[in-house]
Design a protein around this motif. Structure first.
Motif, PDB file in Angstrom:
ATOM      1  N   PRO A 125       0.865  -1.194  -0.290  1.00  0.00           N
ATOM      2  CA  PRO A 125      -0.184  -0.080   0.105  1.00  0.00           C
ATOM      3  C   PRO A 125       1.066   1.071  -0.079  1.00  0.00           C
ATOM      4  N   ARG A 126       2.221   1.223   0.353  1.00  0.00           N
ATOM      5  CA  ARG A 126       2.546   2.920  -0.470  1.00  0.00           C
ATOM      6  C   ARG A 126       2.659   2.979  -1.127  1.00  0.00           C
ATOM      7  N   PHE A 127       3.162   4.627  -1.712  1.00  0.00           N
ATOM      8  CA  PHE A 127       2.517   5.187  -2.855  1.00  0.00           C
ATOM      9  C   PHE A 127       3.409   6.561  -2.322  1.00  0.00           C
ATOM     10  N   TRP A 128       3.973   7.303  -3.481  1.00  0.00           N
ATOM     11  CA  TRP A 128       4.366   8.028  -3.933  1.00  0.00           C
ATOM     12  C   TRP A 128       3.737   8.674  -4.839  1.00  0.00           C
ATOM     13  N   ALA A 129       3.497  10.819  -4.605  1.00  0.00           N
ATOM     14  CA  ALA A 129       2.606  11.707  -5.736  1.00  0.00           C
ATOM     15  C   ALA A 129       3.529  12.809  -5.757  1.00  0.00           C
TER      16      ALA A 129
END
Length: 288
Positions: free
Chosen positions: A102-106
């Motif tokens: 579930p990790r994210f970067w935006a």
């Protein structure tokens, strides 16, 4: 040897920041040429942070200018953990590889301008990159929101966006125009919120460089598409009835952004600064 994804993410974040800087400078230059003798508008820049997760950005808002009644140009670079609801929503729209880690970067830029003169159209634009361990994609677009439509303005705006799309794929403009018509629609009112533009999301052709180049082209097209319209109408005479029409149309814009907009929902659900997320709302609106 190609760049790593870390390098690509950094390159994208830097470019979104540079685009933000160029747009705010151009808008302040337009304010300098604006009509009247009231104070010339300037952006107030506020750093933003994301709660318990990481990252933040810059919220840049100008209020009460000669040309712009309220305009926000926000840049962000954030990271953290997606909620189960966010993962489920992305999986439901077909984003590949989203159901695992579930990790994210935006990172991206988001812009909304509400104008003083009701003959000058409101406008929205954003471009962004999103990454998870299982996927990456680009999204964005721009749409024009006049309360008093001028067909030549609509034609100019769309022509600039088509010129940005066509070198990459002749199907991009008709596809993304149709997507904007569908996306920027207010079901409970049975009408569009404006005269459209383009919208794209989940863009991953397998070629990061090509998709990033297209996203940059969309961002670069914004000022040529919008500035001539703002300048043409900024000192046009208007009546109280025109202003009333503008305020009613802004009510539609507020309804859409609070009820349907994907970015608003994501920003609030992931703990980003609420003022930055809701900067798109008009300063004044009216319902009948």
């Amino acid at each position: 040897m190609g760049c790593s994804m870390d390098d690509q993410r950094r390159e994208a974040a830097i470019w979104f920041r540079e685009l933000r800087d160029r747009i705010t400078s151009s808008f302040e230059a337009l304010e300098d040429r604006g009509p009247g003798d009231t104070a010339i508008g300037r952006f107030v820049v506020t750093p933003t942070e994301r709660g318990e997760d990481g990252g933040g950005g810059l919220m840049s808002v100008m209020r009460g200018g000669r040309v712009f009644e309220k305009v926000g140009v926000n840049w962000s670079e954030v990271h953290g953990t997606l909620s189960p609801g966010a993962q489920k929503a992305m999986a439901a729209r077909g984003v590949p590889g989203i159901e695992g880690d579930p990790r994210f970067w935006a990172s991206g830029i988001s812009l909304v301008a509400h104008m003083q003169n009701p003959h000058a159209p409101a406008v929205h634009m954003n471009t962004r990159m999103f990454w998870t361990p299982g996927a990456w994609w680009f999204g964005g677009g721009a749409d024009l929101n006049p309360c008093i439509e001028y067909p030549e303005d609509t034609a100019h705006f769309h022509a600039e966006l088509q010129e940005a799309c066509d070198p990459f794929d002749s199907e991009y403009y008709p596809r993304f125009k149709a997507w904007a018509d569908e996306y920027f629609f207010i079901p409970h009112r049975g009408r569009a919120r404006g005269v459209g533009g383009i919208f794209f999301d989940d863009l991953n052709s397998g070629n990061w460089e090509a998709d990033f180049a297209f996203t940059r082209a969309v961002g670069e097209a914004f000022l040529p598409a919008f500035l001539p319209l703002a300048e043409a109408h900024m000192d046009q005479p208007f009546s109280e009835a025109d202003k009333d029409q503008q305020l009613i149309h802004r009510g539609l814009y507020a309804e859409y952004n609070l009820v349907y907009d994907r970015g608003t929902k994501f920003g609030l659900e992931t703990g980003h600064n609420a003022d930055a997320v809701l900067m798109s709302l008009p300063p004044l609106a009216k319902w009948v």
